[in-house]
Design a protein around this motif. Structure first.
Motif, short mmCIF file in Angstrom:
data_model
loop_
_atom_site.label_atom_id
_atom_site.label_comp_id
_atom_site.label_asym_id
_atom_site.label_seq_id
_atom_site.Cartn_x
_atom_site.Cartn_y
_atom_site.Cartn_z
N THR A 26 -5.50 -3.96 -5.83
CA THR A 26 -5.01 -2.65 -6.25
C THR A 26 -4.24 -1.94 -5.15
O THR A 26 -3.27 -1.23 -5.42
CB THR A 26 -6.19 -1.78 -6.72
OG1 THR A 26 -6.71 -2.36 -7.92
CG2 THR A 26 -5.75 -0.36 -7.02
N TRP A 27 -4.65 -2.14 -3.90
CA TRP A 27 -4.06 -1.39 -2.80
C TRP A 27 -3.03 -2.18 -2.01
O TRP A 27 -2.47 -1.67 -1.03
CB TRP A 27 -5.16 -0.87 -1.88
CG TRP A 27 -6.00 0.16 -2.56
CD1 TRP A 27 -7.28 0.02 -3.03
CD2 TRP A 27 -5.63 1.49 -2.88
NE1 TRP A 27 -7.72 1.18 -3.61
CE2 TRP A 27 -6.72 2.10 -3.54
CE3 TRP A 27 -4.46 2.24 -2.69
CZ2 TRP A 27 -6.69 3.42 -4.00
CZ3 TRP A 27 -4.43 3.56 -3.14
CH2 TRP A 27 -5.53 4.13 -3.79
N GLY A 28 -2.76 -3.43 -2.38
CA GLY A 28 -1.74 -4.21 -1.68
C GLY A 28 -2.14 -4.52 -0.25
O GLY A 28 -1.35 -4.37 0.68
N LEU A 29 -3.37 -5.00 -0.05
CA LEU A 29 -3.89 -5.26 1.29
C LEU A 29 -4.25 -6.73 1.49
O LEU A 29 -5.13 -7.06 2.28
CB LEU A 29 -5.13 -4.39 1.54
CG LEU A 29 -4.89 -2.88 1.50
CD1 LEU A 29 -6.22 -2.14 1.62
CD2 LEU A 29 -3.93 -2.44 2.60
N ALA A 30 -3.57 -7.62 0.78
CA ALA A 30 -3.91 -9.05 0.89
C ALA A 30 -3.77 -9.54 2.32
O ALA A 30 -4.53 -10.43 2.75
CB ALA A 30 -3.03 -9.86 -0.05
N ALA A 82 -9.36 8.51 -7.61
CA ALA A 82 -8.57 9.16 -8.65
C ALA A 82 -7.21 8.50 -8.78
O ALA A 82 -6.71 8.30 -9.90
CB ALA A 82 -8.42 10.65 -8.33
N GLU A 83 -6.63 8.11 -7.65
CA GLU A 83 -5.33 7.41 -7.69
C GLU A 83 -5.48 6.05 -8.36
O GLU A 83 -4.62 5.63 -9.15
CB GLU A 83 -4.79 7.26 -6.27
CG GLU A 83 -3.40 6.65 -6.21
CD GLU A 83 -2.80 6.66 -4.82
OE1 GLU A 83 -1.99 5.75 -4.52
OE2 GLU A 83 -3.13 7.56 -4.03
N THR A 84 -6.58 5.37 -8.06
CA THR A 84 -6.85 4.08 -8.70
C THR A 84 -6.97 4.24 -10.21
O THR A 84 -6.44 3.42 -10.98
CB THR A 84 -8.14 3.46 -8.14
OG1 THR A 84 -8.02 3.30 -6.74
CG2 THR A 84 -8.42 2.12 -8.78
N ALA A 85 -7.66 5.27 -10.65
CA ALA A 85 -7.83 5.50 -12.09
C ALA A 85 -6.49 5.75 -12.77
O ALA A 85 -6.24 5.23 -13.86
CB ALA A 85 -8.77 6.69 -12.31
N PRO A 105 0.82 -1.21 0.00
CA PRO A 105 0.00 0.00 0.00
C PRO A 105 0.85 1.26 0.00
O PRO A 105 1.98 1.23 0.50
CB PRO A 105 -0.81 -0.13 1.29
CG PRO A 105 0.01 -0.98 2.19
CD PRO A 105 0.73 -1.95 1.29
N PRO A 106 0.32 2.36 -0.53
CA PRO A 106 1.09 3.61 -0.54
C PRO A 106 1.27 4.13 0.89
O PRO A 106 0.52 3.77 1.80
CB PRO A 106 0.21 4.54 -1.38
CG PRO A 106 -1.16 3.99 -1.27
CD PRO A 106 -1.00 2.51 -1.14
#
Length: 352
Positions: free
Chosen positions: A206-210, A254-257, A36-37
């Motif tokens: 997408t967010w690296g939260l596995a 917006a970051e996801t897009a 995640p960021p």
């Protein structure tokens, strides 16, 4: 057709990275790299001050509902999409479930664990692994399909999937990778006009939260109520709820897009490099729409072992129904990582 498993339905990409403790560059797991960021890690860390209280999912549920323009009664938060598959298998009254393959194997595994016999529709390479709604049995009362589909990276038209809807049928669409598609074209999330529709979303890819486990279900209120009754108390942790609320906020969307467009460009670079190996019999399934590509390659199992020895992990394809040992799934990575992988692939194939 009704089948016995015949494949290791519990094998997932993380096993390719964990085995034997080797330090490997990971092209096996479909979680976006460098996530995640920092802002999201900090937001999750701030939630830890509230761990003494029981989780309260109302704000996160409302945020997800608002993100899709739905009432909260149509949203259920889950401990990742995997929990949702288990809830569907256990809570719904199902007589003849059917899974469209090749796709993520956990839905079928969950159905079998719940005591169901499972029918399969196997999409064909000759058809580009594209869905023909006419191939799905009319009496199937639960149908599961991924879009875009893991591992084929095929994005099915929303209209084709909607044609699977029938009175008395639950239509489950796994959209875990839809937010990696620019504009989320062909998404069914948020639709209320398709009878029996259940859409699953994951925030882990997408967010690296596995490792945090967070996802959600969108469905008719009565279906949500059935699934919620099957959940244990407080199924989603406070940090996961904080992440859910943050990841559907305006700035995060917006970051996801932006990330979706970067993934598309990185995927094009990977595919262009892979096509340099067509002389070795390598074929790429296309057009690819997800953050991964599926390739067919003679002696793929041997090539996978050679890549491992060169420091790269890729996902074997033979655990997916409809595929065999000649298939590999490759996660999309940044240009530098991809170039290193392509160089290793050349060596694994005996080039240079």
């Amino acid at each position: 057709m009704r089948t016995e498993p015949g494949h290791d339905l519990r094998h997932h990409g993380d096993a390719e990275v964990r085995d034997d403790g080797a330090e490997l560059v990971d092209l096996a797991v479909n979680v976006r790299a460098d996530t995640p960021p920092p802002w999201l890690r900090e937001h999750i860390a701030a939630s830890l001050s509230g761990l003494a209280a029981y989780p309260d999912g109302r704000a996160a549920r409302a945020a997800v509902a608002a993100r899709h323009g739905l009432p909260v009664e149509r949203v259920l938060l889950t401990a990742g999409a995997a929990e949702a598959f288990v809830l569907l298998a256990r809570a719904l009254e199902v007589r003849r479930p059917l899974v469209v393959h090749p796709q993520f194997t956990e839905p079928e595994a969950a159905l079998r664990d719940a005591g169901h016999s499972v029918d399969r529709v196997l999409l064909r390479e000759a058809d580009g692994f594209r869905l023909d709604p006419a191939g799905v049995a009319e009496d199937a009362d639960l149908v599961v399909i991924g879009n875009p589909t893991n591992p084929t990276s095929v994005l099915h038209p929303a209209a084709s999937i909607a044609r699977l809807a029938r009175p008395g049928r639950t239509l489950v669409v796994d959209e875990a990778f839809m937010d990696a598609v620019p504009g989320e074209r062909e998404a069914l999330a948020g639709r209320t006009d398709v009878p029996g529709l259940v859409v699953l979303r994951s925030l882990t890819k997408t967010w690296g939260l596995a490792g945090l486990r967070i996802g959600y279900v969108l469905a008719a209120p009565e279906t949500i109520a059935e699934l919620e009754r099957a959940q244990p108390l407080w199924p989603v942790s406070t940090p996961a709820l904080a992440a859910a609320e943050a990841c559907v906020a305006t700035g995060a969307l917006a970051e996801t897009a932006r990330a979706a467009h970067r993934i598309a460009a990185a995927r094009s670079h990977l595919i262009a490099g892979l096509r340099e190996f067509t002389g070795h019999g390598l074929r790429v399934v296309g057009p690819a729409a997800g953050p991964f590509v599926l390739v067919r390659l003679p002696h793929a199992a041997t090539v996978r072992r050679r890549l491992r020895a060169l420091g790269y992990a890729v996902r074997r394809g033979d655990t997916f129904p409809g595929l065999d040992e000649e298939w590999l799934r490759l996660a999309v990575r940044d240009r530098e990582t991809t170039d290193g992988f392509l160089s290793a692939l050349g060596r694994a194939l005996g080039r240079g």
